[in-house]
Scaffold this active site. Structure first.
Site: not given
Length: 348
Positions: A76, A125-126, A129, A191, A193-194, A231, A260
């Protein structure tokens, strides 16, 4: 289409499937900002997917009621909105995971938000979503149902503005939207980043969420039961990881995706962007990913399906991930640096 057009597309297809093209265009792609290069690559994959034909395979494996032509999939994050699935299949992947998909469209974090660590064969990466939303992705998937030829999973998450205590609603809404078109669904709790998302990896929270999703999945089932995977992050302490995956398994999860991206920064990093905020993927993640896969397999036993992802960039890396306990593997950052040649190496 004229005869000359047909000849052009056949030659382009042969070039792409011979894996010569990426060697030529990688310097051009790497001259672009990473997110712009990503957009160009997706556009090329969409064109590739429009060409008739494609690679086939007489070998494969059946797992949880799904037939995988081979064990190598797309992680993903590469195709967030299910726009390039057919092209990815043409490269030879045995399954595709799209997303992360959020219930409502959202732009993600401000740019720049994707960084190459070229010396380290890594990315940070940031993205946060960035998604067209579950309905748009479901619509894209509906057009692929009879053409993908490989299992297509959907990775689901929550919207940034949804409070973590209301996150279950977002996951349920995503599941309802994509269930008809997904071959499996992955619940993204990991993730970095959220805001607040990783709080859902706590054992009690994960168990409650998975239980509700399994119940909702079972209510949606008509002619088929869609496997539900979870995940996990590579940054959990071993005891916390073991507790979380054990609870998720007992709540009905059919399998796990490990791992992740990581918030850790190995001291070996040499690239100038190593200090950027976000999740690190690629070669520096490989040792941590392997250890996490070993821990997950030991904690949940042999039955749940386990997909290993993180730092795989060659045959030895894929073999190590399988030896650690993964049934299937996924690629993303390795594909950025090695191109389609990597898929051929791993599936030959």
């Amino acid at each position: 289409m004229t005869h000359s057009d047909a000849v052009f597309w056949r030659r382009l297809s042969a070039c792409c499937e011979g894996f010569r093209l990426y060697d030529l265009i990688r310097p051009l792609l790497f001259a672009l900002p990473p997110e712009a290069a990503h957009a160009v690559a997706l556009a090329a994959l969409r064109c590739l997917g429009a060409i008739p034909g494609g690679r086939g395979s007489s070998n494969g494996i059946e797992l949880h009621g799904l037939w995988f032509p081979n064990r190598v999939g797309v992680a993903a994050g590469l195709d967030k909105n299910a726009v390039a699935v057919a092209g990815l299949v043409r490269l030879g992947f045995g399954f595709i995971e799209v997303g992360t998909v959020t219930p409502q469209p959202q732009p993600g974090n401000p740019k720049p938000r994707l960084f190459r660590l070229t010396k380290d064969r890594a990315l940070i990466n940031r993205l946060g979503f960035n998604s067209l939303g579950a309905d748009a992705v479901a619509s894209n998937l509906s057009r692929l149902r009879h053409h993908a030829r490989v299992p297509v999973g959907v990775n689901i998450g929550k919207n940034r503005d949804t409070p973590v205590e209301e996150a279950t609603r977002d996951f349920l809404d995503c599941l309802a939207a994509v269930h008809e078109w997904a071959d499996y669904v992955t619940v993204n709790l990991s993730s970095p980043n959220t805001p607040g998302l990783r709080d859902l990896q706590a054992p009690e929270a994960a168990g409650t969420l998975v239980s509700e999703l399994v119940a909702a999945r079972d209510r949606l089932v008509q002619e088929r039961s869609v496997p539900l995977f979870v995940k996990v992050a590579p940054d959990l302490a071993p005891k916390d990881l073991e507790a979380t995956v054990g609870v998720a398994r007992d709540a009905g999860a059919d399998g796990f995706v490990a791992v992740n991206t990581t918030l850790s920064r190995p001291p070996s990093l040499r690239s100038r962007h190593y200090g950027q905020a976000g999740g690190l993927s690629g070669h520096p993640l490989s040792t941590l990913a392997l250890e996490t896969v070993r821990l997950v397999r030991a904690a949940v036993g042999p039955k749940p399906l386990l997909i290993g992802v993180g730092g795989i960039a060659d045959v030895s890396g894929a073999e190590a991930m399988r030896a650690a306990g993964a049934d299937l593997i996924q690629l993303y950052t390795g594909l950025v640096y090695r191109g389609p040649r990597l898929v051929r190496e791993l599936t030959s």
